[in-house]
Design an enzyme around this catalytic site. Structure first.
Site, PDB file in Angstrom:
ATOM      1  N   ASP A 280       0.821  -1.222   0.000  1.00 21.90           N
ATOM      2  CA  ASP A 280       0.000   0.000   0.000  1.00 21.90           C
ATOM      3  C   ASP A 280       0.848   1.262   0.000  1.00 21.90           C
ATOM      4  OD1 ASP A 280      -2.444  -1.565   0.287  1.00 21.90           O
ATOM      5  OD2 ASP A 280      -1.857  -1.827   2.379  1.00 21.90           O
TER       6      ASP A 280
ATOM      7  N   HIS B 277      -4.063  -1.992  -6.510  1.00 19.30           N
ATOM      8  CA  HIS B 277      -3.501  -0.703  -6.896  1.00 19.30           C
ATOM      9  C   HIS B 277      -4.652   0.228  -7.238  1.00 19.30           C
ATOM     10  CE1 HIS B 277       0.448  -2.239  -6.805  1.00 19.30           C
ATOM     11  NE2 HIS B 277       0.500  -2.757  -8.011  1.00 19.30           N
TER      12      HIS B 277
END
Length: 432
Positions: free
Chosen positions: A13, A41
Site C-alpha cells: 500500500d 492498486h
C-alpha cells in the site's frame, strides 16, 4: 537494457500503482508476476479512479503489452469481473496476456483461508481471506491446478476431483464446515477458462523476446518487502515473494537482465493486518494521517494501521532487493495533516541499550525494539506544492525530509509524489 522492477519497500500500500502508471507511459511491456487478488492498486487518470487487483496497471495505456506471469495465483471470477469493469470504463484489454502456468484459486481455498483465520482468533495473521495462502500451499505441495490444466477438460476434471476430495476431508473433519461437489466448481471454472483462453500465451517467451529486442520492460511488484515469505515479519506475511527477485522469478527472467530496481516508500508507514509495527501511532496523529492519505485497503476496505516513517525497515528492503532508486509519495499528505512536527525512525534501541540500523529477524526481538527518532518540522501545505514539477520548488522542510531518507538508506530518491493524479510527480532522475 531498460528493464525496471518497481516494488514496495514497506508493508504494501505504498502507492506503487501511481509510479507504475507513470513509468508505464514509457514502457512497451508491463509484467505482473507475483501475488493474486489480495493485492490492489488504485490509479487516478483524467480525474477517474481505476482499481486494479490482478490486471497490470499498464493496461491504461493502449498498445502496452500487459503480462500476468507464472508466479501469480489467479482468481478467475474476480479477474473476469475486473476485466469487465475496466472494459465498461473504456479500457482496451486486447493487449493482455496471461501465463498458462499461473495457479488457480478455487472456492475451497477461500473457505479454508477464512476457516483458519477464524480458528486462530487473536493469533490470526490478518489475511485478506482471498484464498491466496492455501493456493500457494497447493502449488508448493505439487497438487495445484494451473490455468493450462483448466483449458483441457480431460486434464482438469481428474485433478479437480482429487483436490476437492482432499479439501472436503479437511473442511469437514478439521473445521466442521461443508465441502464442495466437483460439479459446482467444474462447470463454472471451465466456462471461466474459455473466456480467458484468448488471452493465454507463452509469457516467458514474450517477455524475454521484448527484453532481447531492447524494449522498455516494467515489472510491477505487488504488496511489499516486509510481507515477503522469507524476508518479511514472518509469520505475518504473504505466501509469495514481493521482493525484487520474486518479480523476475515469477516471470521467468534472469537476474542479469534487470537494470534498475525502484523501491516505493510512502512518506509515513502503514500496515493492514496483524503483526509487529515499531513506529505505530494511535490517536489524533494516526487519525489525521489516515484521513488525509485515504488509508483504507483497496482490497478489504479495512482502515490501515498508521505509523511514522521507519528507515530501518526501508534500509533493509534496499539491501535485500538491491534497490537503485527510491520513489516517495504522500509528501503532500504529511503537509495537509497540519501536524507541527514529524518523526522519522533512524535506528532501533535494543533492550541492552545499544542502537542499531539492522532489522531483527525474530518477532520477539522486533517487538522489543524502541524506535530512535529524528524530529523534523512539518512543511506548510499550499496548492503550489501539487503543481511543483522541479525538486527545488518543494518547501525546504520537504527537501530536508528527502535528504534524511537518502542519508540513512544510501539510495537516491529519484521520484516524488505530490498528489494523487499521475501528473503530480517530480522526477529527479530518469528511470527509463
Amino acid at each position: 537494457m531498460p528493464v525496471v522492477v518497481v516494488m514496495g519497500a514497506q508493508w504494501g500500500d505504498e502507492g506503487k500503482g501511481k509510479f507504475v502508471d507513470l513509468l508505464a507511459e514509457r514502457a512497451q511491456v508491463v509484467v505482473r508476476s507475483t501475488g493474486g487478488s489480495n493485492a490492489g492498486h488504485t490509479v487516478w487518470a483524467g480525474g477517474r479512479q481505476y482499481k486494479l487487483h490482478q490486471v497490470p496497471s499498464g493496461i491504461l495505456y493502449p498498445g502496452t503489452l500487459c503480462v500476468i506471469g507464472h508466479g501469480v495465483v489467479l482468481d478467475p471470477p474476480k479477474l473476469l469481473e475486473e476485466m469487465d469493469r475496466l472494459a465498461s470504463q473504456g479500457v482496451d484489454l486486447s493487449s493482455l496476456r496471461i501465463s498458462g502456468g499461473a495457479h488457480i484459486v478455487f472456492p475451497f481455498h477461500i473457505r479454508l483461508d477464512e476457516a483458519e483465520e477464524d480458528r486462530k482468533g487473536d493469533r490470526k495473521i490478518g489475511t485478506t481471506r482471498r484464498g491466496i495462502g492455501p493456493a500457494y500451499m497447493d502449488k508448493f505441495a505439487r497438487v495445484g491446478i494451473r490455468l493450462v490444466d483448466m483449458l483441457d477438460r480431460d486434464e482438469f476434471l481428474p485433478k479437480l476431483t482429487a483436490l476437492v476430495e482432499e479439501k472436503n476431508r479437511i473442511l469437514e473433519k478439521v473445521y466442521g464446515l461443508p465441502g464442495f461437489t466437483v460439479e459446482e466448481i467444474a462447470e463454472p471454472y471451465l466456462e471461466y477458462a474459455e473466456r480467458l483462453r484468448p488471452y493465454v500465451a507463452n509469457t516467458v517467451e514474450l517477455v524475454n523476446d521484448a527484453i532481447d529486442a531492447g524494449k522498455n520492460v516494467l515489472f510491477e511488484g505487488a504488496q511489499g518487502h516486509l510481507l515477503d515469505i522469507d524476508f518479511g515479519t514472518y509469520p505475518y506475511v504473504t505466501a509469495s515473494h514481493p521482493i525484487a527477485a520474486g518479480a523476475i522469478i515469477g516471470a521467468g527472467v534472469g537476474p542479469t537482465k534487470v537494470s534498475r530496481v525502484v523501491g516505493v516508500v510512502k512518506a509515513y508507514t502503514s500496515r493492514v493486518g496483524e503483526g509487529p509495527f515499531p513506529t505505530e501511532l494511535h490517536g489524533e496523529e494516526a487519525h489525521r494521517i489516515r484521513e488525509e492519505g485515504h488509508e483504507y485497503g483497496t482490497t478489504t476496505g479495512r482502515p490501515r494501521r498508521i505509523g511514522w516513517l521507519d528507515l530501518v525497515m526501508v534500509r533493509y528492503a534496499c539491501r535485500v532487493s538491491g534497490i537503485t532508486d527510491l520513489a516517495v509519495p504522500h509528501l503532500d499528505t504529511l503537509a495537509k495533516t497540519g501536524l507541527p512536527t514529524l518523526k522519522v525512525c533512524v535506528g532501533y534501541r535494543m533492550p541492552d541499550g545499544t542502537v542499531t540500523r539492522e532489522f531483527p529477524v525474530g518477532l520477539k526481538a522486533l517487538s522489543q525494539v524502541e524506535p530512535v527518532y529524528e524530529e523534523l518540522p512539518n512543511w506548510e501545505w499550499s496548492a503550489e506544492m501539487s503543481t511543483a514539477r522541479q525538486y527545488d520548488e518543494l518547501p525546504e522542510g520537504a527537501r530536508r525530509y528527502v535528504r534524511l531518507i537518502e542519508d540513512v538508506t544510501g539510495v537516491r530518491v529519484s521520484i516524488l509524489g505530490v498528489g494523487s493524479e499521475r501528473t503530480q510527480a517530480i522526477y529527479r532522475s530518469a528511470i527509463f
